[in-house]
Design a protein around this motif. Structure first.
Motif, PDB file in Angstrom:
ATOM      1  N   ALA A  16       0.825  -1.207   0.000  1.00  0.00           N
ATOM      2  CA  ALA A  16       0.000   0.000   0.000  1.00  0.00           C
ATOM      3  C   ALA A  16       0.860   1.259   0.000  1.00  0.00           C
ATOM      4  O   ALA A  16       0.572   2.226  -0.720  1.00  0.00           O
ATOM      5  CB  ALA A  16      -0.933  -0.001   1.213  1.00  0.00           C
ATOM      6  N   ALA A  17       1.916   1.267   0.800  1.00  0.00           N
ATOM      7  CA  ALA A  17       2.783   2.437   0.871  1.00  0.00           C
ATOM      8  C   ALA A  17       3.543   2.651  -0.427  1.00  0.00           C
ATOM      9  O   ALA A  17       3.625   3.777  -0.947  1.00  0.00           O
ATOM     10  CB  ALA A  17       3.748   2.302   2.044  1.00  0.00           C
ATOM     11  N   LEU A  18       4.114   1.595  -0.964  1.00  0.00           N
ATOM     12  CA  LEU A  18       4.854   1.705  -2.229  1.00  0.00           C
ATOM     13  C   LEU A  18       3.949   2.178  -3.364  1.00  0.00           C
ATOM     14  O   LEU A  18       4.331   3.063  -4.155  1.00  0.00           O
ATOM     15  CB  LEU A  18       5.471   0.359  -2.598  1.00  0.00           C
ATOM     16  CG  LEU A  18       6.856   0.040  -2.031  1.00  0.00           C
ATOM     17  CD1 LEU A  18       7.263  -1.376  -2.414  1.00  0.00           C
ATOM     18  CD2 LEU A  18       7.906   1.037  -2.504  1.00  0.00           C
ATOM     19  N   ASP A  19       2.771   1.604  -3.465  1.00  0.00           N
ATOM     20  CA  ASP A  19       1.840   1.988  -4.523  1.00  0.00           C
ATOM     21  C   ASP A  19       1.460   3.460  -4.414  1.00  0.00           C
ATOM     22  O   ASP A  19       1.434   4.181  -5.418  1.00  0.00           O
ATOM     23  CB  ASP A  19       0.582   1.126  -4.469  1.00  0.00           C
ATOM     24  CG  ASP A  19       0.804  -0.286  -4.991  1.00  0.00           C
ATOM     25  OD1 ASP A  19       1.905  -0.549  -5.507  1.00  0.00           O
ATOM     26  OD2 ASP A  19      -0.119  -1.114  -4.866  1.00  0.00           O
ATOM     27  N   ALA A  20       1.149   3.903  -3.198  1.00  0.00           N
ATOM     28  CA  ALA A  20       0.707   5.284  -3.008  1.00  0.00           C
ATOM     29  C   ALA A  20       1.804   6.278  -3.367  1.00  0.00           C
ATOM     30  O   ALA A  20       1.547   7.310  -3.999  1.00  0.00           O
ATOM     31  CB  ALA A  20       0.252   5.490  -1.566  1.00  0.00           C
ATOM     32  N   ILE A  21       3.024   5.985  -2.969  1.00  0.00           N
ATOM     33  CA  ILE A  21       4.137   6.898  -3.266  1.00  0.00           C
ATOM     34  C   ILE A  21       4.436   6.906  -4.764  1.00  0.00           C
ATOM     35  O   ILE A  21       4.494   7.970  -5.402  1.00  0.00           O
ATOM     36  CB  ILE A  21       5.401   6.486  -2.480  1.00  0.00           C
ATOM     37  CG1 ILE A  21       5.165   6.620  -0.981  1.00  0.00           C
ATOM     38  CG2 ILE A  21       6.596   7.346  -2.902  1.00  0.00           C
ATOM     39  CD1 ILE A  21       6.209   5.920  -0.131  1.00  0.00           C
ATOM     40  N   ASN A  22       4.623   5.743  -5.332  1.00  0.00           N
ATOM     41  CA  ASN A  22       5.081   5.662  -6.717  1.00  0.00           C
ATOM     42  C   ASN A  22       4.007   5.978  -7.745  1.00  0.00           C
ATOM     43  O   ASN A  22       4.316   6.374  -8.879  1.00  0.00           O
ATOM     44  CB  ASN A  22       5.698   4.298  -6.987  1.00  0.00           C
ATOM     45  CG  ASN A  22       7.014   4.123  -6.247  1.00  0.00           C
ATOM     46  OD1 ASN A  22       7.653   5.097  -5.867  1.00  0.00           O
ATOM     47  ND2 ASN A  22       7.415   2.883  -6.020  1.00  0.00           N
ATOM     48  N   ASN A  23       2.733   5.836  -7.393  1.00  0.00           N
ATOM     49  CA  ASN A  23       1.669   6.267  -8.294  1.00  0.00           C
ATOM     50  C   ASN A  23       1.700   7.772  -8.501  1.00  0.00           C
ATOM     51  O   ASN A  23       1.190   8.284  -9.506  1.00  0.00           O
ATOM     52  CB  ASN A  23       0.298   5.855  -7.744  1.00  0.00           C
ATOM     53  CG  ASN A  23       0.020   4.377  -7.938  1.00  0.00           C
ATOM     54  OD1 ASN A  23       0.709   3.703  -8.694  1.00  0.00           O
ATOM     55  ND2 ASN A  23      -0.980   3.868  -7.231  1.00  0.00           N
ATOM     56  N   ASN A  24       2.302   8.474  -7.560  1.00  0.00           N
ATOM     57  CA  ASN A  24       2.423   9.934  -7.662  1.00  0.00           C
ATOM     58  C   ASN A  24       3.771  10.369  -8.241  1.00  0.00           C
ATOM     59  O   ASN A  24       4.057  11.561  -8.309  1.00  0.00           O
ATOM     60  CB  ASN A  24       2.226  10.571  -6.279  1.00  0.00           C
ATOM     61  CG  ASN A  24       0.782  10.528  -5.827  1.00  0.00           C
ATOM     62  OD1 ASN A  24      -0.093  11.101  -6.450  1.00  0.00           O
ATOM     63  ND2 ASN A  24       0.531   9.811  -4.741  1.00  0.00           N
ATOM     64  N   ALA A  25       4.582   9.405  -8.623  1.00  0.00           N
ATOM     65  CA  ALA A  25       5.904   9.741  -9.172  1.00  0.00           C
ATOM     66  C   ALA A  25       6.184   8.923 -10.432  1.00  0.00           C
ATOM     67  O   ALA A  25       7.218   8.270 -10.548  1.00  0.00           O
ATOM     68  CB  ALA A  25       6.975   9.475  -8.117  1.00  0.00           C
ATOM     69  N   PRO A  26       5.270   8.946 -11.409  1.00  0.00           N
ATOM     70  CA  PRO A  26       5.430   8.093 -12.589  1.00  0.00           C
ATOM     71  C   PRO A  26       6.649   8.435 -13.441  1.00  0.00           C
ATOM     72  O   PRO A  26       7.207   7.562 -14.099  1.00  0.00           O
ATOM     73  CB  PRO A  26       4.128   8.324 -13.371  1.00  0.00           C
ATOM     74  CG  PRO A  26       3.682   9.692 -12.952  1.00  0.00           C
ATOM     75  CD  PRO A  26       4.053   9.780 -11.499  1.00  0.00           C
TER      76      PRO A  26
END
Length: 243
Positions: free
Chosen positions: A76-86
């Motif tokens: 959940a943490a990885l997805d949330a961070i990296n979805n905002n840094a494509p």
């Protein structure tokens, strides 16, 4: 046999009728125009000795913190961070140790207390290092959607929201703060313990079997979150063998 039937009935009626599998935390992509310059390359989560600490009163002792929960928090943490840094080409690493994940449940209530020790490491340099506390308490009531899994999900959300907010703040060079709601998070153990109940009480109820009617009385248990608040802070530089 009567006790098993009674407890099962109570849990189904009072909202403890599931075993405690928490749903995955999902965070929608931010809509602002500030791009994150870095993404999270890795996020490791370890747990302390006896980190999983469950107590149950008038209910089955279900839903203890597990490897499945560790994986859910990590993803959940990885997805949330990296979805905002494509488009981010640079990256950093996140290291987390959960010293304690304590839960106290009854057939009608829930309380949790979590100690999270973590840091952000960027190219061998620790740029952020803190300990925070998460936890909440509420009723359990299946008819209201308040199952044990739901309660654990709220606790997971508290842990994940803190991680991603700090990571996004760092990646945006402090241009974005408090990107997502951060509820049930505390800066100190004293704040967390003061906000949580000192005890929980189960609900007594009547039941029936082929042999007649019976009654199971209520029971009360101490949460003892104060006694569970001790930990040894991680020396991240030493742990990661950084200079």
């Amino acid at each position: 046999m009567r006790k098993i039937i009674t407890l099962t009935g109570l849990m189904l009626l009072a909202g403890c009728g599931v075993t405690g599998t928490a749903p995955k935390s999902v965070y929608p992509k931010l809509t602002n125009d500030i791009a994150l310059t870095k993404r999270a390359e890795t996020l490791t989560v370890t747990t302390g000795v006896n980190a999983s600490d469950n107590a149950a009163h008038g209910a089955f002792n279900w839903g203890a913190f597990s490897d499945e929960d560790v994986a859910a928090i990590k993803v959940a943490a990885l997805d949330a961070i990296n979805n905002n840094a494509p488009g981010a080409k640079d990256s950093f690493n996140i290291h987390v140790k959960i010293h304690k994940y304590a839960q106290v449940i009854t057939n009608s209530s829930y309380a949790s207390f979590v100690i999270v020790d973590w840091c952000i490491e960027d190219n061998g340099v620790i740029v952020s290092d803190e300990v925070f506390y998460a936890g909440h308490s509420d009723e359990l009531h299946l008819l209201k959607g308040k199952s044990l899994g739901w309660a654990k999900g709220i606790t997971h959300n508290a842990v994940v929201s803190r991680l991603i907010n700090k990571a996004i703040t760092y990646s945006s060079n402090k241009a974005i703060t408090n990107a997502y709601p951060e509820n049930h998070v505390f800066e100190t153990a004293e704040q967390a313990v003061a906000a949580l109940p000192k005890s929980l009480t189960s609900v007594g109820a009547f039941g029936a079997t082929g042999g007649g009617f019976y009654y199971v009385g209520s029971s009360t248990g101490q949460t003892d979150f104060q006694g569970k608040s001790a930990y040894e802070k991680v020396d991240w530089a030493r742990q990661l063998k950084l200079q």
